[in-house]
Design a protein around this motif. Structure first.
Motif, PDB file in Angstrom:
ATOM      1  N   HIS A  34      36.080   6.084  41.878  1.00 54.52           N
ATOM      2  CA  HIS A  34      35.735   7.434  42.089  1.00 54.52           C
ATOM      3  C   HIS A  34      34.223   7.585  42.202  1.00 54.52           C
ATOM      4  N   ALA A  35      33.744   7.966  43.550  1.00 58.91           N
ATOM      5  CA  ALA A  35      32.532   8.034  43.866  1.00 58.91           C
ATOM      6  C   ALA A  35      31.966   9.281  44.061  1.00 58.91           C
ATOM      7  N   PHE A  39      32.117  13.883  37.667  1.00 61.58           N
ATOM      8  CA  PHE A  39      31.982  13.123  36.662  1.00 61.58           C
ATOM      9  C   PHE A  39      31.857  11.562  37.517  1.00 61.58           C
ATOM     10  N   ALA A  40      31.419  11.454  38.921  1.00 52.18           N
ATOM     11  CA  ALA A  40      31.439  10.492  39.737  1.00 52.18           C
ATOM     12  C   ALA A  40      30.033   9.722  39.074  1.00 52.18           C
ATOM     13  N   ARG A  74      35.755   8.366  34.376  1.00 50.01           N
ATOM     14  CA  ARG A  74      35.576   9.306  35.283  1.00 50.01           C
ATOM     15  C   ARG A  74      36.725  10.185  35.502  1.00 50.01           C
ATOM     16  N   VAL A  75      37.590   9.581  35.643  1.00 48.33           N
ATOM     17  CA  VAL A  75      39.079  10.083  36.153  1.00 48.33           C
ATOM     18  C   VAL A  75      40.051  10.569  34.968  1.00 48.33           C
ATOM     19  N   PHE A  76      39.990   9.677  33.979  1.00 51.59           N
ATOM     20  CA  PHE A  76      40.982   9.817  32.776  1.00 51.59           C
ATOM     21  C   PHE A  76      40.120  10.288  31.503  1.00 51.59           C
ATOM     22  N   ARG A 243      40.890  14.280  42.381  1.00 47.85           N
ATOM     23  CA  ARG A 243      39.926  14.255  41.501  1.00 47.85           C
ATOM     24  C   ARG A 243      38.459  14.431  42.112  1.00 47.85           C
ATOM     25  N   GLY A 244      38.297  14.929  43.191  1.00 45.74           N
ATOM     26  CA  GLY A 244      36.920  15.334  43.443  1.00 45.74           C
ATOM     27  C   GLY A 244      36.660  16.643  43.631  1.00 45.74           C
TER      28      GLY A 244
END
Length: 297
Positions: A34-35, A39-40, A74-76, A243-244
């Motif tokens: 996740h870039a 939250f990246a 970042r994702v969860f 996610r982005g």
């Protein structure tokens, strides 16, 4: 039915553990990759792994498993992936429930049981990424055996194409076992994942089966495995796509209110939650499905 099922029980338990390992690795990979987007710039999270133990009423060992939880990533926001293999004797309430559901009068004379499975619930940071649930399991008694499980998608902001992908992937994995499986398991999920007091579905459905036994253990195990194999290809592309996305405070509020209804279902209606608590399994593992934050309007 006797302990001649020991080989089958060992194969099932090993499969659930292998599926757990695949999912944990894939989810940590999502954190790493996740870039861009919300939250990246935060560090990727990792699963914290804890052994769980079930103790029978007389204090003897009754199995256990692994509870793997990742928080604040970042994702969860919170995801748990649990595996367990437990055994012992069913208490009177569990015996009564089993006899009512399965018609097994012999349970009163020989209440031994063995159960193994994997259970997963993921609550996501970004409200555009759907929450998800998956589990598969095998249950054995001296009188009968059966499989159960499935997976369902729980978006607070629904995208029709995401729902279509999730269902199409599950159908593709079930169709080799017979064209009738997907529509039947989809309808079963629609009925099971329903919140009666809200008069609404918990999410957008998926597939579900319980007390499943055709008498052909190999065929039923193969179906259960493909339910598990369908999960990652059904879910990962949705995470990668959403996610982005940027989101608003109103989106976050929608997510938290939705989580409150998710928690209501799991605490009031979910049979797995009730069984885990009634049979003395680690309550932290049983209640792993609850979201880290929720609200009610």
């Amino acid at each position: 039915m006797t302990d001649s099922f020991d080989r089958e029980k060992a194969r099932a338990a090993a499969w659930f553990r292998d599926l757990r390992d695949q999912i944990v690795a894939a989810f940590e990979g999502l954190e790493d990759s996740h870039a861009e987007g919300p939250f990246a710039d935060e560090p990727p999270a990792r699963f914290e792994v804890k052994q769980t133990r079930r103790v029978s009423e007389d204090g003897s060992d009754a199995g256990g498993g692994l509870m793997s939880v990742m928080r604040g990533g970042r994702v969860f926001e919170k995801v748990g992936v649990n595996v367990s293999t437990v055994y012992g004797q069913l208490g009177e309430r569990a015996q009564a429930a089993m006899m009512a559901r399965k018609g097994l009068p012999g349970m009163k004379d020989d209440p031994r049981f063995w159960a193994s499975g994997i259970s997963l619930v993921a609550h996501m940071r970004n409200p555009h990424v759907p929450a998800v649930h998956m589990n598969t399991r095998m249950f054995w008694t001296p009188h009968a055996w059966w499989f159960g499980g499935g997976s369902d998608l729980n978006p607070c902001i629904e995208y029709a194409e995401d729902t279509a992908h999730f269902h199409a992937t599950q159908k593709a994995h079930l169709d080799p076992h017979g064209a009738g499986h997907y529509p039947r398991l989809k309808a079963w999920a629609d009925e099971y994942f329903y919140i009666p007091h809200r008069k609404r579905a918990r999410g957008v459905g998926g597939i579900f089966m319980d007390d499943y036994c055709t008498g052909d253990w190999e065929a039923d195990f193969a179906l259960t495995q493909d339910i598990g194999r369908a999960f990652l290809p059904a879910f990962l592309p949705l995470v990668e796509k959403r996610r982005g996305h940027s989101f608003s405070e109103a989106d976050r509020d929608t997510q938290l209110i939705y989580r409150g209804q998710y928690a209501e279902y799991n605490l009031v209606y979910d049979r797995g939650t009730k069984f885990g608590l009634e049979t003395g399994h680690d309550p932290e593992a049983v209640l792993m499905s609850l979201p880290p934050l929720a609200k009610w309007p």
